[in-house]
Scaffold this active site. Sequence first.
Site, PDB file in Angstrom:
ATOM      1  N   ASP A   2      35.824  46.109  47.566  1.00 52.09           N
ATOM      2  CA  ASP A   2      37.472  46.565  47.890  1.00 52.09           C
ATOM      3  C   ASP A   2      37.202  46.666  49.309  1.00 52.09           C
ATOM      4  O   ASP A   2      36.349  47.357  50.076  1.00 52.09           O
ATOM      5  CB  ASP A   2      37.537  47.809  47.166  1.00 52.09           C
ATOM      6  CG  ASP A   2      39.159  48.015  47.124  1.00 52.09           C
ATOM      7  OD1 ASP A   2      39.849  47.535  47.516  1.00 52.09           O
ATOM      8  OD2 ASP A   2      39.561  49.058  46.245  1.00 52.09           O
ATOM      9  N   ASP A   3      38.347  46.208  50.222  1.00 51.65           N
ATOM     10  CA  ASP A   3      38.462  46.437  51.611  1.00 51.65           C
ATOM     11  C   ASP A   3      37.348  45.846  52.344  1.00 51.65           C
ATOM     12  O   ASP A   3      37.062  46.451  53.651  1.00 51.65           O
ATOM     13  CB  ASP A   3      38.733  47.969  51.725  1.00 51.65           C
ATOM     14  CG  ASP A   3      40.135  48.377  51.353  1.00 51.65           C
ATOM     15  OD1 ASP A   3      40.604  47.145  50.856  1.00 51.65           O
ATOM     16  OD2 ASP A   3      40.468  49.570  51.767  1.00 51.65           O
ATOM     17  N   CYS A  45      45.920  45.611  47.941  1.00 55.01           N
ATOM     18  CA  CYS A  45      45.301  45.404  46.764  1.00 55.01           C
ATOM     19  C   CYS A  45      45.709  44.565  45.576  1.00 55.01           C
ATOM     20  O   CYS A  45      45.423  43.715  45.316  1.00 55.01           O
ATOM     21  CB  CYS A  45      44.668  46.709  46.555  1.00 55.01           C
ATOM     22  SG  CYS A  45      43.729  47.556  47.699  1.00 55.01           S
ATOM     23  N   HIS A  67      43.814  45.855  40.239  1.00 57.16           N
ATOM     24  CA  HIS A  67      44.178  47.038  40.622  1.00 57.16           C
ATOM     25  C   HIS A  67      44.242  47.972  39.325  1.00 57.16           C
ATOM     26  O   HIS A  67      45.153  47.428  38.590  1.00 57.16           O
ATOM     27  CB  HIS A  67      45.363  46.996  41.890  1.00 57.16           C
ATOM     28  CG  HIS A  67      45.783  48.064  42.221  1.00 57.16           C
ATOM     29  ND1 HIS A  67      44.866  48.781  43.542  1.00 57.16           N
ATOM     30  CD2 HIS A  67      46.522  49.195  41.893  1.00 57.16           C
ATOM     31  CE1 HIS A  67      45.332  49.733  43.767  1.00 57.16           C
ATOM     32  NE2 HIS A  67      46.360  50.120  43.039  1.00 57.16           N
ATOM     33  N   ASP A 125      38.854  41.525  48.298  1.00 55.13           N
ATOM     34  CA  ASP A 125      40.326  41.492  48.034  1.00 55.13           C
ATOM     35  C   ASP A 125      41.199  41.160  49.323  1.00 55.13           C
ATOM     36  O   ASP A 125      42.315  40.559  49.429  1.00 55.13           O
ATOM     37  CB  ASP A 125      40.979  42.282  47.155  1.00 55.13           C
ATOM     38  CG  ASP A 125      40.774  44.081  47.782  1.00 55.13           C
ATOM     39  OD1 ASP A 125      39.980  43.934  48.953  1.00 55.13           O
ATOM     40  OD2 ASP A 125      41.282  44.911  47.348  1.00 55.13           O
TER      41      ASP A 125
END
Length: 397
Positions: free
Chosen positions: A65-66, A105, A161, A343
């Site tokens: 994530d990120d 996301c 998500h 993502d």
Amino acid sequence: SNFQTELKSVAIEAILYDRVTSAKMKFLFCLAAVSILVCGAAAAGPSAGDTPPSRPYNVLFIVVDDLRPELNLTYGHSAVSTPHLDALASQSLVFDRAYCQEAVCAPSRNSFMTGRRPDTTRAWNFIDHFREKDVGAEWVSLPQYFKNHGYYTWGGGKLYHPGLPPNNDEPLSWTQEMPYFPVKETSCPKGTSTPFCSVDAPMDEFFDYQLSQHTIGLLEAATLNFTDKPFFIGAGFRRPHVWWRAPKRFFDLYDASTLAVAQHPTAPTGMPDIAFTTEGAADIHHWPQGFGPNDPEPHDAQQELRRGYYASVSFVDEQIGAVLKALDHYGLSKSTIVSVNGDHGWQLGEHGEWGKYTNFEIAARVPLMIRTHLPSHRPSHRPSHSPSHSPSHSPSH
């Protein structure tokens, strides 16, 4: 090599999904431009010196994530300590021009888990998802495609998500021998004013450690109890999404005062107002102040924020390393394709932004590496400059 040429041609074709016939693509899945025949790689014909697999390859699909494409060896950014991803990169094809469909996301994950763009999934925010009526209730997702082709499909963490689609798309995407391990949010202690915290706590209090142990348990189950079919295992790591909560020893890797800050901390000349968003202010909890396109955070605050982000990246790197070590331990590495991707990116003060939510390069670009173990398919960290995008992870129908 022939493999690299093949990957590049598939990457280009993946970008043109909307013009590719479904008859051709339904026999392929693309993990960000790597093409594998679902009916078994042996069907494609082995190269000289290769041993044909006795059955289709397993797949370990890791999403972070990120995650910015600014790892150490992987993308040449030595400020970040990522030894395990570096080791994987040394055996992988690394894409340096991979992009998400939207730097948010839920839309990005709806996209790469279905092989469709947001204009098709109708998911542009944190409200909608592709399983809604009159959108894609009958679509076949990436894990579901493997499931339909005789794979065990197991997962955990943030792959979809949370809630979009509901229940991590169980049972459609996942076979039910091993229930899905849902993401659990953990934040910094109550009263923390910063978006980061160095925590001295047992490892099992951190979700990403729990996820790595769960994933290792799935690999053990695949080795000992579920040997009759290949597997697709997905692991969606939560960090470095805020909060940047990580064990203290990962913060200790970094001296904030030595960290470089954004090279371009203000808006580019001529930027239209609509290109800037302040939504990232909530991501960093408005610490230490609000910000704007020409009002960068104080230099020392930028360094502290980067330290929190980098510590979270290093923490997740260790968890991914533990999973890859287990893959070796159970003798699965040579029969398993490993894919790692983000993502979307995350801005650490570039153009005055803190967060995703923009179309700037650092928000839209994602890390992507893919490893196989056929001798003739080892790129040895040869980067691909071919463009790739998120829907190329899965077949278009």
